[in-house]
Design an enzyme around this catalytic site. Sequence first.
Site, PDB file in Angstrom:
ATOM      1  N   ASP A   1      26.485 -17.794 -19.940  1.00 58.71           N
ATOM      2  CA  ASP A   1      27.882 -17.728 -20.398  1.00 58.71           C
ATOM      3  C   ASP A   1      28.575 -16.510 -19.809  1.00 58.71           C
ATOM      4  OD1 ASP A   1      27.072 -19.794 -22.016  1.00 58.71           O
ATOM      5  OD2 ASP A   1      26.657 -18.493 -23.729  1.00 58.71           O
TER       6      ASP A   1
ATOM      7  N   GLU B   1      25.213 -22.329 -30.149  1.00 57.69           N
ATOM      8  CA  GLU B   1      25.867 -23.535 -29.647  1.00 57.69           C
ATOM      9  C   GLU B   1      27.035 -23.949 -30.546  1.00 57.69           C
ATOM     10  OE1 GLU B   1      25.362 -24.462 -26.716  1.00 57.69           O
ATOM     11  OE2 GLU B   1      23.539 -23.298 -26.416  1.00 57.69           O
TER      12      GLU B   1
ATOM     13  N   GLY C   1      30.210 -36.460   0.850  1.00 57.48           N
ATOM     14  CA  GLY C   1      30.090 -37.605   1.748  1.00 57.48           C
ATOM     15  C   GLY C   1      30.440 -37.311   3.197  1.00 57.48           C
TER      16      GLY C   1
HETATM   17  P1  ADP Z   1      27.785 -33.922   2.375  1.00 61.10           P
HETATM   18  O1  ADP Z   1      27.404 -34.161   3.785  1.00 61.10           O
HETATM   19  O2  ADP Z   1      29.260 -33.854   2.161  1.00 61.10           O
HETATM   20  O3  ADP Z   1      27.074 -32.782   1.703  1.00 61.10           O
HETATM   21  P2  ADP Z   1      26.472 -36.440   2.011  1.00 61.10           P
HETATM   22  O4  ADP Z   1      27.238 -37.285   2.923  1.00 61.10           O
HETATM   23  O5  ADP Z   1      25.163 -35.943   2.479  1.00 61.10           O
HETATM   24  O6  ADP Z   1      27.348 -35.214   1.533  1.00 61.10           O
HETATM   25  O7  ADP Z   1      26.299 -37.224   0.632  1.00 61.10           O
HETATM   26  C1  ADP Z   1      25.079 -37.260  -0.053  1.00 61.10           C
HETATM   27  C2  ADP Z   1      24.918 -38.582  -0.769  1.00 61.10           C
HETATM   28  O8  ADP Z   1      25.882 -38.724  -1.803  1.00 61.10           O
HETATM   29  C3  ADP Z   1      25.137 -39.773   0.125  1.00 61.10           C
HETATM   30  O9  ADP Z   1      23.974 -40.140   0.770  1.00 61.10           O
HETATM   31  C4  ADP Z   1      25.625 -40.834  -0.840  1.00 61.10           C
HETATM   32  O10 ADP Z   1      24.550 -41.471  -1.481  1.00 61.10           O
HETATM   33  C5  ADP Z   1      26.358 -40.047  -1.882  1.00 61.10           C
HETATM   34  N1  ADP Z   1      27.815 -40.025  -1.624  1.00 61.10           N
HETATM   35  C6  ADP Z   1      28.566 -38.927  -1.414  1.00 61.10           C
HETATM   36  N2  ADP Z   1      29.871 -39.261  -1.248  1.00 61.10           N
HETATM   37  C7  ADP Z   1      29.940 -40.594  -1.333  1.00 61.10           C
HETATM   38  C8  ADP Z   1      30.997 -41.542  -1.232  1.00 61.10           C
HETATM   39  N3  ADP Z   1      32.258 -41.159  -1.010  1.00 61.10           N
HETATM   40  N4  ADP Z   1      30.707 -42.843  -1.378  1.00 61.10           N
HETATM   41  C9  ADP Z   1      29.446 -43.241  -1.612  1.00 61.10           C
HETATM   42  N5  ADP Z   1      28.402 -42.408  -1.715  1.00 61.10           N
HETATM   43  C10 ADP Z   1      28.631 -41.095  -1.586  1.00 61.10           C
HETATM   44 ZN    ZN Z   2      25.889 -20.150 -24.481  1.00 60.57          ZN
END
Ligand code: ADP
Ligand code: ZN
Length: 579
Positions: free
Chosen positions: A490, A413, A194
């Site tokens: 694995d 498995e 996020g």
């Molecule tokens: P990063 O930049 O850390 O790689 P992003 O901000 O691009 O991650 O997150 C990608 C998507 O994941 C966002 O658009 C959202 O939909 C979801 N997401 C990630 N973290 C959160 C959070 N804390 N709350 C709500 N949605 C999130």
């Molecule tokens: Zn395996």
Amino acid sequence: MNKIKKYYIVIPIITAILSLIVLVFASFNTTIVNKSYSLFTEDLNSNNISTVIMDNSSKMTVLLNNGDRYSTDNPQTNTLKESLLLTGIEVKDQTIPPLAKTIPIVILALSMLSLTAMLVTKSKSGGSSITYMDMHDFSKDKNSALDFDAVAGNEEAKESLMDIVDFLKNPEKYQKYGARMPKGVILYGSPGTGKTLLAKAVAGEAGVPFYALSGSDFVQVYVGVGAARVRNLFKKAKSDGKAVIFIDEIDAIGKARGNGKNGSSNDEKDQTLNALLTEMSGFGQEEGIVVIAATNRLDMLDDALLRPGRFDRHIEVSLPDVNAREKILSLHLKNKPHENLNIKDIAKKTVYFSGAKLESLINESAILAAKDNSDSITSNHIECAYSITLAGYEKKERSYLKEEDKLLTAYHEAGHGLVGMLLLPQDKVSKITIIPTTKGAGGYTLTIPEDTNYHRIDYLKNKIKVSLAGRAAEEIIFGKDKISTGAHGDISQSTDIALKMVTEYGMGETLGLIKLSSVGSLYSSYGNPVIEECKNLVNELYDETIELLNENRAFLEKIALELLEKETLYEDELNKLAI
Ligand code: ADP
Ligand code: ZN
């Protein structure tokens, strides 16, 4: 603006096509029969001719009294014209082609010219269009203006960023106290946690424009373009007064220089980095521009970036814990119909899922619900989506599978499942299946790991054993010369754990408490004994796994045969087999 430009290009194309059509029609209309000069003189003598149209070419057009027309050779002598005139025939000079042709020709020429001009400017501006293309002014697009409510969990990061928002809103307040607000903030943490979302939310909360650029854009482009892009970005941001500039994957330009292996200097990166640092020191406190950069790894960054006055605030954005996962799940379920979902339970099962992965889990469930024409998302959809997110889609067409391959997968498995249940009861085995996935696995065993921040040495050793148990089961049941490539993933997992134990966690003999990657150039002299130690460790654990499986062979066979019959076994079914 670029979009409108794109449409402009259609205009000359259309006019060119239209004028071509007119030209073709015009020439169709004017195609007339050709007659010999002697026939012409015959017509001349019998006074059939009303008009002769001459131009500079070797042909002339003859109009007869009855309205017919034909063309014939033009002898191009002055006497012809005179004699024609003397016989009372009208002679028209037509050195300029008829209007019906000239207009479309002119239009065609103009269209072609403007088309080439447009294409040339487009390719020329290639450089500058790259420099501008990644800038999104989200604040002007109301729909994408986010606030902190769009980010669930990450409370510490939000709190830390709240200061920045306040500073962007009321810079005077801070100036009064002589407080220096950070010009640059680095958000660091695993992918999908996020970081981008948080940066957008800062801009949204403060109500300022958001400009984004990704470090990886600079890697392939020509020298100088990256630096130019940075300068353009800052110029654009400054013209807005206040702004948030977001640089994703800053490590692509700001990776530590001159550090052993990855010290290969790269002019483009250096130039871009220098441009960034120059721009950052170029604006003052009052300007209200905050640069937010994101990276997966803070320790990889060049010190120059982290110095005071640059990116001096570092905020960790970590994987969500169980409470944060519950919040993120609820947030993404908010606008989707769902029924009787135990969100707490889903949160418990999604250990180590990032926000992005949780979002994709919910999205996948919504797709499944839509496919089923179901009224709402049910726990069944979530269950299915969970397996899909972790292991990929099940292969629908399985008739090609040979019985002996299925048998091998079942034992493989069953080996993982059994050793997992025996050695790592805290990591619950939630599902074993021998249905192949579109990701290429013949089958898989899903476990829900315990939610914890650190692992003990016995856990790591047991984890290696669980990884190796698939191969070990194959060996016990089918013999050493029948083992398969099914253990490929694995082996890579167990190798990773063993290597980390010896080189990073201080759990080995060769290095003791020394971390291998920190010894720099001495690295190579330690390589081999480290591998030797890892190999011995893994071999030893493998032998123990074989022993454990032999002791529990009856149980192993029970699971494998049940798998052959049902293809998928869930936690409670496994527990029943254990009794
Ligand atoms: P990063 O930049 O850390 O790689 P992003 O901000 O691009 O991650 O997150 C990608 C998507 O994941 C966002 O658009 C959202 O939909 C979801 N997401 C990630 N973290 C959160 C959070 N804390 N709350 C709500 N949605 C999130
Ligand atoms: Zn395996």
